[in-house]
Design a protein around this motif. Sequence first.
Motif, PDB file in Angstrom:
ATOM      1  N   PHE A 226     -11.784  -1.369   1.923  1.00  0.00           N
ATOM      2  CA  PHE A 226     -10.825  -2.086   2.749  1.00  0.00           C
ATOM      3  C   PHE A 226     -11.161  -3.569   2.863  1.00  0.00           C
ATOM      4  O   PHE A 226     -10.376  -4.431   2.472  1.00  0.00           O
ATOM      5  CB  PHE A 226     -10.775  -1.428   4.129  1.00  0.00           C
ATOM      6  N   GLY A 227     -12.365  -3.870   3.365  1.00  0.00           N
ATOM      7  CA  GLY A 227     -12.714  -5.259   3.654  1.00  0.00           C
ATOM      8  C   GLY A 227     -12.605  -6.184   2.456  1.00  0.00           C
ATOM      9  O   GLY A 227     -11.904  -7.200   2.498  1.00  0.00           O
ATOM     10  N   ALA A 228     -13.273  -5.821   1.359  1.00  0.00           N
ATOM     11  CA  ALA A 228     -13.301  -6.686   0.178  1.00  0.00           C
ATOM     12  C   ALA A 228     -11.904  -6.853  -0.404  1.00  0.00           C
ATOM     13  O   ALA A 228     -11.476  -7.958  -0.738  1.00  0.00           O
ATOM     14  CB  ALA A 228     -14.246  -6.101  -0.871  1.00  0.00           C
ATOM     15  N   VAL A 229     -11.182  -5.734  -0.497  1.00  0.00           N
ATOM     16  CA  VAL A 229      -9.843  -5.765  -1.074  1.00  0.00           C
ATOM     17  C   VAL A 229      -8.896  -6.557  -0.172  1.00  0.00           C
ATOM     18  O   VAL A 229      -8.033  -7.295  -0.638  1.00  0.00           O
ATOM     19  CB  VAL A 229      -9.347  -4.318  -1.297  1.00  0.00           C
ATOM     20  N   SER A 230      -9.095  -6.424   1.127  1.00  0.00           N
ATOM     21  CA  SER A 230      -8.258  -7.131   2.085  1.00  0.00           C
ATOM     22  C   SER A 230      -8.338  -8.646   1.879  1.00  0.00           C
ATOM     23  O   SER A 230      -7.332  -9.352   1.978  1.00  0.00           O
ATOM     24  CB  SER A 230      -8.711  -6.755   3.497  1.00  0.00           C
ATOM     25  N   VAL A 231      -9.518  -9.145   1.562  1.00  0.00           N
ATOM     26  CA  VAL A 231      -9.698 -10.586   1.361  1.00  0.00           C
ATOM     27  C   VAL A 231      -8.954 -11.071   0.112  1.00  0.00           C
ATOM     28  O   VAL A 231      -8.281 -12.089   0.147  1.00  0.00           O
ATOM     29  CB  VAL A 231     -11.203 -10.936   1.251  1.00  0.00           C
ATOM     30  N   VAL A 232      -9.053 -10.311  -0.981  1.00  0.00           N
ATOM     31  CA  VAL A 232      -8.507 -10.808  -2.251  1.00  0.00           C
ATOM     32  C   VAL A 232      -7.071 -10.369  -2.534  1.00  0.00           C
ATOM     33  O   VAL A 232      -6.466 -10.851  -3.483  1.00  0.00           O
ATOM     34  CB  VAL A 232      -9.378 -10.376  -3.458  1.00  0.00           C
ATOM     35  N   SER A 233      -6.518  -9.477  -1.715  1.00  0.00           N
ATOM     36  CA  SER A 233      -5.224  -8.902  -2.118  1.00  0.00           C
ATOM     37  C   SER A 233      -4.042  -9.791  -1.775  1.00  0.00           C
ATOM     38  O   SER A 233      -3.047  -9.811  -2.498  1.00  0.00           O
ATOM     39  CB  SER A 233      -5.041  -7.531  -1.494  1.00  0.00           C
ATOM     40  N   GLY A 234      -4.098 -10.505  -0.674  1.00  0.00           N
ATOM     41  CA  GLY A 234      -2.947 -11.310  -0.286  1.00  0.00           C
ATOM     42  C   GLY A 234      -1.880 -10.510   0.441  1.00  0.00           C
ATOM     43  O   GLY A 234      -0.883 -11.062   0.888  1.00  0.00           O
ATOM     44  N   HIS A 235      -2.076  -9.192   0.569  1.00  0.00           N
ATOM     45  CA  HIS A 235      -1.174  -8.330   1.340  1.00  0.00           C
ATOM     46  C   HIS A 235       0.291  -8.494   0.963  1.00  0.00           C
ATOM     47  O   HIS A 235       1.140  -8.658   1.825  1.00  0.00           O
ATOM     48  CB  HIS A 235      -1.305  -8.605   2.842  1.00  0.00           C
ATOM     49  N   ILE A 236       0.593  -8.470  -0.319  1.00  0.00           N
ATOM     50  CA  ILE A 236       2.000  -8.556  -0.700  1.00  0.00           C
ATOM     51  C   ILE A 236       2.529  -7.126  -0.791  1.00  0.00           C
ATOM     52  O   ILE A 236       2.084  -6.345  -1.618  1.00  0.00           O
ATOM     53  CB  ILE A 236       2.182  -9.283  -2.049  1.00  0.00           C
ATOM     54  N   ARG A 237       3.452  -6.813   0.084  1.00  0.00           N
ATOM     55  CA  ARG A 237       3.973  -5.459   0.176  1.00  0.00           C
ATOM     56  C   ARG A 237       4.597  -4.987  -1.114  1.00  0.00           C
ATOM     57  O   ARG A 237       5.348  -5.725  -1.752  1.00  0.00           O
ATOM     58  CB  ARG A 237       5.026  -5.394   1.250  1.00  0.00           C
ATOM     59  N   GLY A 238       4.303  -3.763  -1.492  1.00  0.00           N
ATOM     60  CA  GLY A 238       4.882  -3.217  -2.705  1.00  0.00           C
ATOM     61  C   GLY A 238       4.283  -3.805  -3.971  1.00  0.00           C
ATOM     62  O   GLY A 238       4.646  -3.423  -5.064  1.00  0.00           O
ATOM     63  N   MET A 239       3.399  -4.815  -3.809  1.00  0.00           N
ATOM     64  CA  MET A 239       2.804  -5.463  -4.981  1.00  0.00           C
ATOM     65  C   MET A 239       1.290  -5.323  -4.982  1.00  0.00           C
ATOM     66  O   MET A 239       0.719  -4.736  -5.880  1.00  0.00           O
ATOM     67  CB  MET A 239       3.158  -6.954  -4.999  1.00  0.00           C
ATOM     68  N   THR A 240       0.635  -5.898  -3.984  1.00  0.00           N
ATOM     69  CA  THR A 240      -0.829  -5.899  -3.996  1.00  0.00           C
ATOM     70  C   THR A 240      -1.406  -5.151  -2.804  1.00  0.00           C
ATOM     71  O   THR A 240      -2.495  -5.441  -2.357  1.00  0.00           O
ATOM     72  CB  THR A 240      -1.382  -7.336  -4.007  1.00  0.00           C
ATOM     73  N   ASN A 241      -0.649  -4.197  -2.276  1.00  0.00           N
ATOM     74  CA  ASN A 241      -1.169  -3.405  -1.167  1.00  0.00           C
ATOM     75  C   ASN A 241      -1.741  -2.093  -1.672  1.00  0.00           C
ATOM     76  O   ASN A 241      -1.033  -1.293  -2.268  1.00  0.00           O
ATOM     77  CB  ASN A 241      -0.055  -3.106  -0.174  1.00  0.00           C
ATOM     78  N   THR A 242      -3.027  -1.873  -1.412  1.00  0.00           N
ATOM     79  CA  THR A 242      -3.600  -0.578  -1.734  1.00  0.00           C
ATOM     80  C   THR A 242      -3.358   0.342  -0.529  1.00  0.00           C
ATOM     81  O   THR A 242      -2.863  -0.101   0.505  1.00  0.00           O
ATOM     82  CB  THR A 242      -5.100  -0.693  -1.995  1.00  0.00           C
ATOM     83  N   MET A 243      -3.740   1.604  -0.664  1.00  0.00           N
ATOM     84  CA  MET A 243      -3.477   2.552   0.431  1.00  0.00           C
ATOM     85  C   MET A 243      -4.090   2.123   1.758  1.00  0.00           C
ATOM     86  O   MET A 243      -3.416   2.125   2.777  1.00  0.00           O
ATOM     87  CB  MET A 243      -3.930   3.962   0.032  1.00  0.00           C
ATOM     88  N   PRO A 244      -5.382   1.743   1.786  1.00  0.00           N
ATOM     89  CA  PRO A 244      -5.939   1.343   3.089  1.00  0.00           C
ATOM     90  C   PRO A 244      -5.215   0.131   3.693  1.00  0.00           C
ATOM     91  O   PRO A 244      -5.018   0.070   4.898  1.00  0.00           O
ATOM     92  CB  PRO A 244      -7.396   0.993   2.763  1.00  0.00           C
ATOM     93  N   LEU A 245      -4.800  -0.808   2.846  1.00  0.00           N
ATOM     94  CA  LEU A 245      -4.096  -1.992   3.362  1.00  0.00           C
ATOM     95  C   LEU A 245      -2.717  -1.610   3.882  1.00  0.00           C
ATOM     96  O   LEU A 245      -2.240  -2.161   4.880  1.00  0.00           O
ATOM     97  CB  LEU A 245      -3.962  -3.055   2.265  1.00  0.00           C
ATOM     98  N   HIS A 246      -2.081  -0.649   3.198  1.00  0.00           N
ATOM     99  CA  HIS A 246      -0.778  -0.173   3.650  1.00  0.00           C
ATOM    100  C   HIS A 246      -0.905   0.477   5.028  1.00  0.00           C
ATOM    101  O   HIS A 246      -0.074   0.275   5.913  1.00  0.00           O
ATOM    102  CB  HIS A 246      -0.224   0.819   2.622  1.00  0.00           C
ATOM    103  N   ILE A 247      -1.981   1.251   5.210  1.00  0.00           N
ATOM    104  CA  ILE A 247      -2.229   1.873   6.516  1.00  0.00           C
ATOM    105  C   ILE A 247      -2.373   0.802   7.591  1.00  0.00           C
ATOM    106  O   ILE A 247      -1.797   0.907   8.674  1.00  0.00           O
ATOM    107  CB  ILE A 247      -3.509   2.747   6.459  1.00  0.00           C
ATOM    108  N   GLU A 248      -3.112  -0.249   7.269  1.00  0.00           N
ATOM    109  CA  GLU A 248      -3.327  -1.314   8.250  1.00  0.00           C
ATOM    110  C   GLU A 248      -1.990  -1.939   8.673  1.00  0.00           C
ATOM    111  O   GLU A 248      -1.731  -2.141   9.859  1.00  0.00           O
ATOM    112  CB  GLU A 248      -4.237  -2.404   7.664  1.00  0.00           C
ATOM    113  N   ILE A 249      -1.138  -2.233   7.685  1.00  0.00           N
ATOM    114  CA  ILE A 249       0.150  -2.867   7.993  1.00  0.00           C
ATOM    115  C   ILE A 249       0.996  -1.960   8.886  1.00  0.00           C
ATOM    116  O   ILE A 249       1.512  -2.390   9.917  1.00  0.00           O
ATOM    117  CB  ILE A 249       0.904  -3.202   6.685  1.00  0.00           C
TER     118      ILE A 249
END
Lengths: 287, 279
Positions: A226-249
Amino acid sequence: MAGHIPLQQTPTTIKVTTVSQEPKAIRWTLTFIALAFLALFLVLPLVTIFITAFQKGWETYVAAITHPDALSAIKLTLLVVLITVPLNAIFGVMAAWAITKFQFKGKNILITIIDLPFAISPVIAGLVFILLFGAQGLFGEWLFEHDLKIVFALPGIVLATIFVTLPFVARELIPLMQAQGTAEEEASLTLGASGFKTFLLVTLPNIKWGLLYGLILCNARAIGEFGAVSVVSGHIRGMTNTMPLHIEILYNEYQFSAAFAVASLMSVLAIITLIVKNLIEWKAKHT
Amino acid sequence: MNILPVRKRKRRNIIPGFGLSLGYTMLYVSILVLLPLSMVFINTTTMNWSEFIETITDERVVASYKLSFGTALAAGILNVIFGTIIAWVLVRYPFPGKRIVDGLVDLPFALPTAVAGIALTTLYAPQGWVGQFFDFKIAFTPLGIIIALTFIGLPFVVRTVQPVLQNFNGEVEEASASLGANRLQTFIKVILPELIPAILTGFSLAFARALGEYGSVVFIAGNMPMKTEITPLIIMTKLEQYDYAGATAIATVMLVVSFLLLFIINMIQWVTNRKFLHS
């Protein structure tokens, strides 16, 4: 060793004689404390996940996990795992081969370097790739000129995941191959087998359970990072969201049932991981 | 009489692939670990010294060090106490369903941290299943952070103490008992000293993990500046504000602490291994 517990024998209750046995009352109290603590800290959170996931009924649950954003998050997570785990597995085997079959200077330093990702905060693991490939980073300008995207895109997520899961396979294989020594390989080579054939037919069968064990742990961490990916992903929905990031949103939008629905999928994966892990431990003990 | 120095005959290693495997390993860790990590130190040098000191001693940042350190320490101590009891019970006492309980101990390693975070927050929120039984707030206070960190660190102490207890020589205990020691004396004077290195290793591993932990903590912490803001979160906040220099400076502090902890863990294991070799 930092942050990793190697493959162990399945625990068995030790037989103790009566003189070294505690009074019944103490035994019962300690067992109660241990089980109560585990129930409170492990079982209860697990139960909460599934109950909250189904709170609003089966339809909400299905809707949450079949939502296009959820599906794209699942796909992205799978893709990241499919790239990351094999790369770290090959690295793990290579590193263990070099470290356990040969003597060279600086071996301990190399082992410590392999351990580093376990000792470092996931947030820093993400930060370093921003510093390398971000807009103001070392290669930022060059990447921009060539219209390449690493950070806030798939390559960044893969790099950060590789970083945090890098030690798992290597860490598992090094003690195992160290204990096995080099005699069997030497015999095979002396009898005329090629190096690659020796690895495939002699080494690999010897290390298969350890390798699988490392793979399972690497896989679990890669899925859930979660943490590392959260920093580099940019949280673009449907594009760069992994499962844990989707849960967070979902959670931050107060869509609790949906968040827990996706979380329940990941929990099922975690439980499968634990079962497979125990099977491997059992297998390793009985072969 | 001159004695010719005995030439140490070097055993020729016939195993192939040294160059390939070591080369590949070095290349891989250089590109993926060393180069990225060195960026933290390189970027820090772009700041001048007084700026650097100012950033890392900012009031809000210092409050986060105290919080991160204090909660990681508290969680580590909880894990030492309960982890040792759990390891003891798992090794020594038979009870039904033990295999399952034993397997469950690793759950925090397998469960994604974000999932653990939202589950614990839901449980310990003021209206949650557990939270409602308390007059004081648990989630969104340092107490909540301690709970998340205890969850994350639980397997470390159990899994380092368990094998030591399994390999423990029962005859020593019997000897102690036959010499007149009661059970508590035997535990404190005979068993505990053998467990201390494992407990320390487990504690340091749990502590190191807790210092850097992010995923499970952000949900339950409440993230109030000065009160419940952990150091990794400050790095995250600075990154979101594009304050890369600030984020890097604090990352440097955390990295130095991580290296120190790694060093201490290796020292404990080195000392323990030496002790075993000599006895």
